[in-house]
Design an enzyme around this catalytic site. Structure first.
Site, PDB file in Angstrom:
ATOM      1  N   SER A 151       0.851  -1.185   0.000  1.00  0.00           N
ATOM      2  CA  SER A 151       0.000   0.000   0.000  1.00  0.00           C
ATOM      3  C   SER A 151       0.886   1.234   0.000  1.00  0.00           C
ATOM      4  O   SER A 151       1.807   1.343   0.815  1.00  0.00           O
ATOM      5  CB  SER A 151      -0.908   0.002   1.225  1.00  0.00           C
ATOM      6  OG  SER A 151      -1.735   1.152   1.241  1.00  0.00           O
ATOM      7  N   HIS A 161       2.026  12.200  -0.481  1.00  0.00           N
ATOM      8  CA  HIS A 161       1.583  13.595  -0.405  1.00  0.00           C
ATOM      9  C   HIS A 161       2.806  14.465  -0.705  1.00  0.00           C
ATOM     10  O   HIS A 161       3.835  14.344  -0.047  1.00  0.00           O
ATOM     11  CB  HIS A 161       1.016  13.907   0.977  1.00  0.00           C
ATOM     12  CG  HIS A 161      -0.197  13.103   1.325  1.00  0.00           C
ATOM     13  ND1 HIS A 161      -1.427  13.349   0.755  1.00  0.00           N
ATOM     14  CD2 HIS A 161      -0.363  12.052   2.173  1.00  0.00           C
ATOM     15  CE1 HIS A 161      -2.302  12.487   1.237  1.00  0.00           C
ATOM     16  NE2 HIS A 161      -1.685  11.692   2.093  1.00  0.00           N
ATOM     17  N   HIS A 218      -2.081   7.321  -4.920  1.00  0.00           N
ATOM     18  CA  HIS A 218      -2.304   6.104  -4.140  1.00  0.00           C
ATOM     19  C   HIS A 218      -2.147   4.905  -5.056  1.00  0.00           C
ATOM     20  O   HIS A 218      -2.530   4.939  -6.226  1.00  0.00           O
ATOM     21  CB  HIS A 218      -3.715   6.115  -3.534  1.00  0.00           C
ATOM     22  CG  HIS A 218      -4.263   4.737  -3.264  1.00  0.00           C
ATOM     23  ND1 HIS A 218      -5.092   4.088  -4.152  1.00  0.00           N
ATOM     24  CD2 HIS A 218      -4.078   3.882  -2.230  1.00  0.00           C
ATOM     25  CE1 HIS A 218      -5.407   2.903  -3.664  1.00  0.00           C
ATOM     26  NE2 HIS A 218      -4.808   2.744  -2.500  1.00  0.00           N
ATOM     27  N   ASN A 252      -2.206   0.381  -4.521  1.00  0.00           N
ATOM     28  CA  ASN A 252      -2.049  -0.827  -3.725  1.00  0.00           C
ATOM     29  C   ASN A 252      -2.418  -2.048  -4.546  1.00  0.00           C
ATOM     30  O   ASN A 252      -3.221  -1.967  -5.480  1.00  0.00           O
ATOM     31  CB  ASN A 252      -2.883  -0.772  -2.432  1.00  0.00           C
ATOM     32  CG  ASN A 252      -4.334  -1.153  -2.649  1.00  0.00           C
ATOM     33  OD1 ASN A 252      -5.063  -0.472  -3.368  1.00  0.00           O
ATOM     34  ND2 ASN A 252      -4.765  -2.226  -2.032  1.00  0.00           N
ATOM     35  N   THR A 253      -1.790  -3.173  -4.225  1.00  0.00           N
ATOM     36  CA  THR A 253      -2.183  -4.463  -4.782  1.00  0.00           C
ATOM     37  C   THR A 253      -2.096  -5.485  -3.662  1.00  0.00           C
ATOM     38  O   THR A 253      -1.284  -5.352  -2.748  1.00  0.00           O
ATOM     39  CB  THR A 253      -1.305  -4.898  -5.970  1.00  0.00           C
ATOM     40  OG1 THR A 253       0.075  -4.955  -5.556  1.00  0.00           O
ATOM     41  CG2 THR A 253      -1.425  -3.943  -7.143  1.00  0.00           C
ATOM     42  N   HIS A 304      -3.589   7.771 -16.894  1.00  0.00           N
ATOM     43  CA  HIS A 304      -4.595   6.826 -17.370  1.00  0.00           C
ATOM     44  C   HIS A 304      -4.083   5.994 -18.536  1.00  0.00           C
ATOM     45  O   HIS A 304      -4.403   4.789 -18.634  1.00  0.00           O
ATOM     46  CB  HIS A 304      -5.873   7.567 -17.752  1.00  0.00           C
ATOM     47  CG  HIS A 304      -6.783   7.842 -16.592  1.00  0.00           C
ATOM     48  ND1 HIS A 304      -7.696   6.926 -16.135  1.00  0.00           N
ATOM     49  CD2 HIS A 304      -6.896   8.926 -15.775  1.00  0.00           C
ATOM     50  CE1 HIS A 304      -8.352   7.422 -15.103  1.00  0.00           C
ATOM     51  NE2 HIS A 304      -7.889   8.636 -14.858  1.00  0.00           N
ATOM     52  N   HIS A 324     -20.664  12.290   0.846  1.00  0.00           N
ATOM     53  CA  HIS A 324     -21.122  13.438   1.629  1.00  0.00           C
ATOM     54  C   HIS A 324     -20.611  14.764   1.074  1.00  0.00           C
ATOM     55  O   HIS A 324     -21.078  15.821   1.473  1.00  0.00           O
ATOM     56  CB  HIS A 324     -20.728  13.279   3.105  1.00  0.00           C
ATOM     57  CG  HIS A 324     -19.255  13.301   3.369  1.00  0.00           C
ATOM     58  ND1 HIS A 324     -18.480  12.158   3.364  1.00  0.00           N
ATOM     59  CD2 HIS A 324     -18.409  14.322   3.663  1.00  0.00           C
ATOM     60  CE1 HIS A 324     -17.223  12.477   3.655  1.00  0.00           C
ATOM     61  NE2 HIS A 324     -17.154  13.786   3.836  1.00  0.00           N
ATOM     62  N   GLY A 371      -6.861  -5.766  13.731  1.00  0.00           N
ATOM     63  CA  GLY A 371      -5.807  -5.619  14.712  1.00  0.00           C
ATOM     64  C   GLY A 371      -4.430  -5.344  14.180  1.00  0.00           C
ATOM     65  O   GLY A 371      -3.428  -5.551  14.883  1.00  0.00           O
ATOM     66  N   ASN A 378      -1.190  -2.988  12.951  1.00  0.00           N
ATOM     67  CA  ASN A 378      -0.568  -1.802  13.515  1.00  0.00           C
ATOM     68  C   ASN A 378      -1.293  -0.541  13.041  1.00  0.00           C
ATOM     69  O   ASN A 378      -1.388  -0.265  11.846  1.00  0.00           O
ATOM     70  CB  ASN A 378       0.904  -1.766  13.095  1.00  0.00           C
ATOM     71  CG  ASN A 378       1.642  -0.580  13.652  1.00  0.00           C
ATOM     72  OD1 ASN A 378       1.483   0.536  13.175  1.00  0.00           O
ATOM     73  ND2 ASN A 378       2.476  -0.824  14.654  1.00  0.00           N
TER      74      ASN A 378
END
Length: 286
Positions: free
Chosen positions: A108, A112, A122, A124-125, A156, A186, A269, A271
């Site tokens: 992951s 920034h 970002h 992740n795999t 892209h 939101h 659970g 870290n």
């Protein structure tokens, strides 16, 4: 002879580790090129999960290019709790109440940037296994606070090329999935300019699905580094910084309220610092 899943798990975990090493090396090289003596470096911390497994949390703070970037890997195992079992059942995984064992491994990354004209990103795999099912998931998305059309197009195009090499239907499907997934209800808006997102990928051909997941990971640096290098020298103003900090607020809202990975990591659970690595170092709300 078909490999057993213990061998496949090892192969997947080894790949995620090798991708982590490649990205960390590339990011530190970028810092050296543009930062010289002030170049940032990753701080690497082993992480553990009380119920089984752990990983590496690699975070750079206050670099010349990166204000904060994390590249984490983990390989965890154990038994899913009642809430996680229910979530798996809702996704169509049978038998979790009888045998809730799981294994998961992945990488992951969230970056920034210092310059507001350089987009956050970002990627992740991951691979997930239970005694009843296995699948791959992941993706990448670009999060500029000041968008440049050529940067979006480059990002892209790289992802589309990776997808098209495996299945012509993947890119339109996974791009649409990203647009839906990386949306902030939101606020009524997307958190960035999209990319690809996929989950529950199990075509029945483990090798093909693993190869595609490797392709997504391997495409990340060619997709992101040219965009970064193009914008590093762009002058920025105090207003640009305000725009950046407010956009980071959106990013934080999304990751804390909607992101599946954040919810799963905290509920199982892992870290907490590693799970929340994605949060920006500074943000603003009004």
């Amino acid at each position: 002879m078909t490999e057993d899943f213990e061998t496949r798990k090892t192969r997947a975990a080894d790949w995620f580790r090798s991708l982590r090493d490649e990205i960390v090396t590339a990011f530190e090289a970028l810092e050296t090129r543009f930062g010289g003596d002030a170049a940032g470096r990753f701080e690497v911390t082993p992480t553990t999960r009380d119920s089984g497994g752990g990983g590496l949390m690699s975070v750079m703070r206050g670099g010349t290019v990166f204000e904060k970037v994390g590249v984490n890997i983990s390989t965890v195992h154990g038994s899913l709790g009642a809430r996680a079992q229910k979530a798996m059942a809702a996704r169509g995984v049978p038998g979790m109440a009888e045998d809730p064992r799981f294994w998961a491994s992945g990488i992951s990354l969230v970056a920034h940037m210092q310059n507001p004209h350089t987009p956050a990103v970002h990627m992740n795999t991951r691979m997930f296994w239970t005694p009843h099912a296995w699948w791959f998931g992941g993706g990448a998305d670009l999060n500029p606070c000041i968008e440049y059309a050529e940067d979006t197009a480059h990002f892209h195009a790289a992802l589309q090329a990776a997808c098209d090499a495996h299945d012509a239907g993947y890119y339109p499907r996974f791009r649409a999935w990203a647009d839906e997934y990386f949306f902030i209800p939101h606020r009524g808006r997307a958190r960035g300019v999209g990319g690809i997102f996929y989950d529950d990928l199990n075509t029945g051909d483990w090798e093909a699905d693993f190869a595609f997941t490797r392709a997504v990971g391997a495409t990340f640096l060619p997709a992101f580094l040219p965009v970064t290098e193009r914008r590093l020298g762009t002058p920025s103003s105090a207003d640009d910084r305000e725009t950046q900090l407010r956009h980071r607020g959106l990013y934080a809202e999304y990751n804390l309220v909607y992101d599946r990975g954040t919810k799963f990591g905290l509920e199982t659970g892992h870290n907490a610092d590693a799970v929340l690595m994605s949060l920006p170092p500074v943000a603003k709300w009004y």
